[in-house]
Design a protein around this motif. Structure first.
Motif, short mmCIF file in Angstrom:
data_model
loop_
_atom_site.label_atom_id
_atom_site.label_comp_id
_atom_site.label_asym_id
_atom_site.label_seq_id
_atom_site.Cartn_x
_atom_site.Cartn_y
_atom_site.Cartn_z
N ARG A 110 0.82 -1.21 0.00
CA ARG A 110 0.00 0.00 0.00
C ARG A 110 0.86 1.27 0.00
NH1 ARG A 110 -5.14 -0.59 3.43
NH2 ARG A 110 -3.68 -1.35 4.96
N SER A 122 0.97 -7.10 -1.90
CA SER A 122 0.24 -7.38 -0.66
C SER A 122 -1.26 -7.30 -0.96
CB SER A 122 0.62 -6.37 0.43
OG SER A 122 0.15 -5.09 0.06
N ILE A 151 0.44 -12.23 -2.29
CA ILE A 151 1.29 -13.11 -1.49
C ILE A 151 0.82 -13.05 -0.04
CG2 ILE A 151 3.65 -13.36 -0.60
CD1 ILE A 151 4.47 -12.13 -3.44
N SER A 205 -3.88 -15.49 2.47
CA SER A 205 -5.02 -15.71 1.59
C SER A 205 -4.61 -15.55 0.13
CB SER A 205 -6.17 -14.76 1.95
OG SER A 205 -5.71 -13.44 2.06
N SER A 220 4.22 -3.30 5.11
CA SER A 220 4.49 -3.13 6.54
C SER A 220 5.00 -4.39 7.21
CB SER A 220 3.21 -2.65 7.25
OG SER A 220 2.18 -3.61 7.07
N GLN A 252 -0.10 -11.81 8.03
CA GLN A 252 -0.79 -12.48 6.92
C GLN A 252 0.01 -12.37 5.62
OE1 GLN A 252 -2.27 -10.20 8.88
NE2 GLN A 252 -4.09 -11.13 9.79
N ASN A 270 11.23 0.50 3.47
CA ASN A 270 10.04 1.06 4.11
C ASN A 270 10.47 2.32 4.85
OD1 ASN A 270 7.86 1.55 6.06
ND2 ASN A 270 7.13 -0.48 5.43
#
Ligand SMILES: Cc1cc2nc3c(=O)[nH]c(=O)nc-3n(C[C@H](O)[C@H](O)[C@H](O)COP(=O)(O)OP(=O)(O)OC[C@H]3O[C@@H](n4cnc5c(N)ncnc54)[C@H](O)[C@@H]3O)c2cc1C
Length: 316
Positions: free
Chosen positions: A207, A232, A247, A250, A265, A269, A284
């Motif tokens: 994001r 993500s 990735i 889910s 981040s 998950q 980041n």
């Protein structure tokens, strides 16, 4: 009675695919004995390459086994399976397994589970599979005496090479004339987007990229490194990239040699889908971002400064 779990060794140009060690791990998780089945032309070394990952290797050699065709490999494997009655035959959920798995299952009248992300034994082979666009995990049991299952790449941690298992050369039971398909030609495809689970380099964006247009830097870095692009979940949810790039828990699991996380981040998950990568590089701007706990190399800075600098460096 001891439970023998077979896996079909994938190979190309005489080289064992590195995914074979993952299939060996999947087999070891549910069996007492791990057996690699190698179908190859005479004179290769694939059996020796796979032996350190299995208790036994069954080697079937015949000129008709290379190049691969499902019909002829199925003849070889089915004849062996009828003779030795393994509890299960595992294949990679890759072109080999997607092609050969259903043929084996049909000819052995065996239950088939595809795209398994975990296996266990509970009165039969039980597999976990992501379903409904990976929103749920289904648990299924095969009820036939032999089970056939394909396993998702990178979902199983590869076993380390150990003492080589014994290699037994077995008589091929093949009637090449009876095969209903013939190999014609092989064309090497460009490394495409579809190959994310096979790629040595994955560059994933999160994001932090801001919007779909800015996501182009992820593509640029992936192209410069000869890798493929990942993402993500929020990026996928917002439609910046296709769902098959996602990735994580889910999405898909990847284990490339090099994984770049740009503006991600490091939520658990996401991390479960990439933490087994050989080398993880995170960029980041938040030095406290959890992704740095998993990264081998971290750059706490604005990715829109760092990535262009990296690209310039790679170009020079
Ligand atoms: C049931 C369930 C399943 C889920 N499955 C998945 C899954 O499969 N995959 C997945 O990824 N997520 C999944 N999620 C979502 C997950 O919990 C996180 O919300 C998600 O991973 C966060 O994505 P992100 O890191 O891209 O975004 P964020 O958490 O918003 O992180 C963005 C990061 O970008 C950084 N950043 C911003 N601007 C810049 C810049 N200019 N330069 C450098 N860094 C910058 C920020 O510091 C921040 O750390 C799931 C959640 C649930 C509840």
């Amino acid at each position: 009675m001891s439970r023998s779990i077979w896996f079909v060794a994938e190979h190309q140009d005489g080289q064992l695919h590195r995914g074979a060690a993952e299939l060996a791990a999947a087999a070891r998780a549910v069996g007492d004995e791990t057996v690699a089945v190698v179908c190859s032309a005479p004179g290769g070394t694939v059996a020796q390459q796979v032996a350190p990952f299995a208790d036994r290797v069954l080697l079937v050699e015949d000129p008709s086994l290379e190049p691969y065709t499902a019909g002829i490999w199925a003849q070889a494997v089915v004849a062996l399976a009828k003779e030795h009655a393994p509890a299960a035959i595992l294949l990679p959920h890759a072109p080999l397994g997607r092609d050969l798995g259903p043929v084996l299952a049909a000819r052995l009248e065996a239950g088939l589970m595809t795209d398994c992300i975990a296996l266990e034994w509970d009165e039969g082979l039980v597999g976990k599979r992501s379903v409904l666009r990976r929103k749920l995990v289904a648990r299924e049991r095969v009820t036939t005496s032999i089970a056939v299952a394909t396993c998702q790449r990178a979902a199983f941690s590869a076993v380390a090479a150990g003492e080589p298992g014994t290699v037994e050369t077995v008589e091929p039971s093949i009637d090449a004339e009876a095969a209903r398909t013939r190999f014609v030609a092989m064309e090497r495809a460009e490394m495409g987007e579809e190959n994310i689970t096979e790629a040595d380099v994955v560059v994933a964006g999160g994001r932090g990229l801001g919007d779909a247009e800015k996501f182009g830097v992820v593509q640029d870095l992936a192209a410069a490194l000869g890798g493929v692009m990942g993402a993500s979940r929020p990026v996928v949810d917002q439609g910046w990239v296709a769902h098959d790039r996602q990735i994580g828990s889910s999405g898909i699991t990847v284990r490339p040699k090099l994984y770049f996380a740009l503006g991600i981040s490091g939520a658990v998950q996401h991390v479960v889908g990439m933490r087994e990568s050989d080398v993880i590089v995170a960029i980041n701007k938040d030095p406290q971002a959890p992704i740095f706990e998993y990264a081998h190399y971290g750059i706490a800075d604005d990715l829109f400064k760092v990535v262009p600098a990296l690209l310039a460096e790679l170009e020079s």
